[in-house]
Design an enzyme around this catalytic site. Structure first.
Site, PDB file in Angstrom:
ATOM      1  N   ALA A   8      39.889  29.335  16.912  1.00 27.46           N
ATOM      2  CA  ALA A   8      38.864  28.854  16.026  1.00 27.46           C
ATOM      3  C   ALA A   8      38.888  27.048  15.946  1.00 27.46           C
ATOM      4  O   ALA A   8      39.898  26.559  15.990  1.00 27.46           O
ATOM      5  CB  ALA A   8      39.499  29.329  14.603  1.00 27.46           C
ATOM      6  N   PRO A  10      38.225  24.898  14.108  1.00 27.38           N
ATOM      7  CA  PRO A  10      38.772  23.701  13.117  1.00 27.38           C
ATOM      8  C   PRO A  10      40.253  23.723  13.191  1.00 27.38           C
ATOM      9  O   PRO A  10      40.867  22.753  12.973  1.00 27.38           O
ATOM     10  CB  PRO A  10      38.161  24.283  11.894  1.00 27.38           C
ATOM     11  CG  PRO A  10      36.937  24.914  12.094  1.00 27.38           C
ATOM     12  CD  PRO A  10      37.294  25.621  13.574  1.00 27.38           C
ATOM     13  N   SER A  11      40.820  24.543  13.936  1.00 26.35           N
ATOM     14  CA  SER A  11      42.345  24.793  13.733  1.00 26.35           C
ATOM     15  C   SER A  11      42.741  23.670  14.692  1.00 26.35           C
ATOM     16  O   SER A  11      42.656  23.672  15.762  1.00 26.35           O
ATOM     17  CB  SER A  11      42.762  26.188  14.288  1.00 26.35           C
ATOM     18  OG  SER A  11      43.917  26.119  14.734  1.00 26.35           O
ATOM     19  N   PRO A  12      43.835  22.993  14.067  1.00 29.38           N
ATOM     20  CA  PRO A  12      44.477  21.791  14.908  1.00 29.38           C
ATOM     21  C   PRO A  12      45.132  22.418  16.119  1.00 29.38           C
ATOM     22  O   PRO A  12      45.289  21.951  17.309  1.00 29.38           O
ATOM     23  CB  PRO A  12      45.702  21.105  13.997  1.00 29.38           C
ATOM     24  CG  PRO A  12      45.018  21.402  12.652  1.00 29.38           C
ATOM     25  CD  PRO A  12      44.408  22.589  12.597  1.00 29.38           C
ATOM     26  N   ARG A  15      42.939  23.295  18.961  1.00 33.38           N
ATOM     27  CA  ARG A  15      42.553  21.929  19.473  1.00 33.38           C
ATOM     28  C   ARG A  15      43.563  21.400  20.494  1.00 33.38           C
ATOM     29  O   ARG A  15      43.016  20.719  21.507  1.00 33.38           O
ATOM     30  CB  ARG A  15      42.044  20.825  18.365  1.00 33.38           C
ATOM     31  CG  ARG A  15      40.712  21.550  17.715  1.00 33.38           C
ATOM     32  CD  ARG A  15      40.214  20.284  16.786  1.00 33.38           C
ATOM     33  NE  ARG A  15      40.740  20.390  15.432  1.00 33.38           N
ATOM     34  CZ  ARG A  15      41.411  19.619  14.751  1.00 33.38           C
ATOM     35  NH1 ARG A  15      41.792  18.373  15.061  1.00 33.38           N
ATOM     36  NH2 ARG A  15      41.666  20.048  13.332  1.00 33.38           N
TER      37      ARG A  15
END
Length: 224
Positions: A8, A10-12, A15
């Site tokens: 996903a 937006p998930s740190p 990323r």
């Protein structure tokens, strides 16, 4: 068969893995998972990962989750050299320590703030939780006093994990550059990476936009 990444944006942690993938110049099949629609709780996904967490990768019949474990695996298997995750035991131990610092301290304290916001609709950031996160960031600030990156003068996967967390923390609790000058210099170095925008900034922007819609209120912090 290529690697599949279930993620996903937006998930740190997702990323952090995207940064690793881009640094390694890997061709990966990206499989977005809609957390709002609870696609991570479907029967098919639970067969892949009973912990129902992201990111998760599939390498033929092998599945592994947790971004730290994934990133170590990817560098060990696909890295042209060991620069991002050294094979030398002492240098690797330092990278491992920083990865555990991210998972056990910064990410945990960040999640303690963000999880109630995203899962329970909380709007107030408690002072004790913001203080705990800021104290953890103070430890990172000290690590960067005499080094270019978080383990020394060489970029490693520890930087990828920590920059995903810290940049996201900055979206929740905007940091003062005069209090964290070393962190801000390090963030600037990370932002200069040619793949940073695609791998981290786009997801960070999505995360920040999501937070703004929550109209959060931060209790006054006792940490000076």
């Amino acid at each position: 068969m290529s690697i599949k990444l279930y993620y996903a944006l937006p998930s740190p942690p997702c990323r952090a893995t995207l940064l690793t993938i881009k640094a390694l110049q890997l061709e990966v099949d990206l499989v977005p998972i809609n957390l709002v629609a609870q696609e991570h709780l479907t029967t098919d996904f639970l067969k892949i990962n009973p912990f129902h967490t992201l990111p998760t990768i599939q390498d033929e019949e092998f599945y592994i989750w947790d971004s730290h474990a994934i990133n170590c695996y990817l560098v060990d298997k696909f890295g042209e050299d060991d620069g991002l995750y050294p094979r030398d035991l002492q240098r690797r131990a330092v990278v491992d320590q920083r990865l555990h610092f991210d998972s056990n301290v910064l990410s945990a304290r960040f999640a303690a703030i963000v999880s109630p916001i995203l899962r329970e609709g909380a709007r107030i950031i408690p002072k004790d939780k913001s203080d705990a996160l800021l104290q953890g960031l103070t430890l990172l600030e000290s690590l960067l006093e005499k080094s270019y990156y978080v383990t020394g003068n060489t970029l490693t996967i520890a930087d990828f994990s920590l920059v995903a967390t810290v940049s996201s923390a900055n979206a929740v609790l905007p940091l003062a550059s005069n209090r964290f000058p070393n962190i801000f210099e390090w963030l600037a170095r990370m932002e200069s990476l040619p793949y940073y925008q695609e791998a981290n900034q786009e997801g960070l922007d999505a995360f920040a936009t999501m937070l703004k819609s929550k109209h959060l209120v931060r209790q006054a912090s006792a940490v000076k």
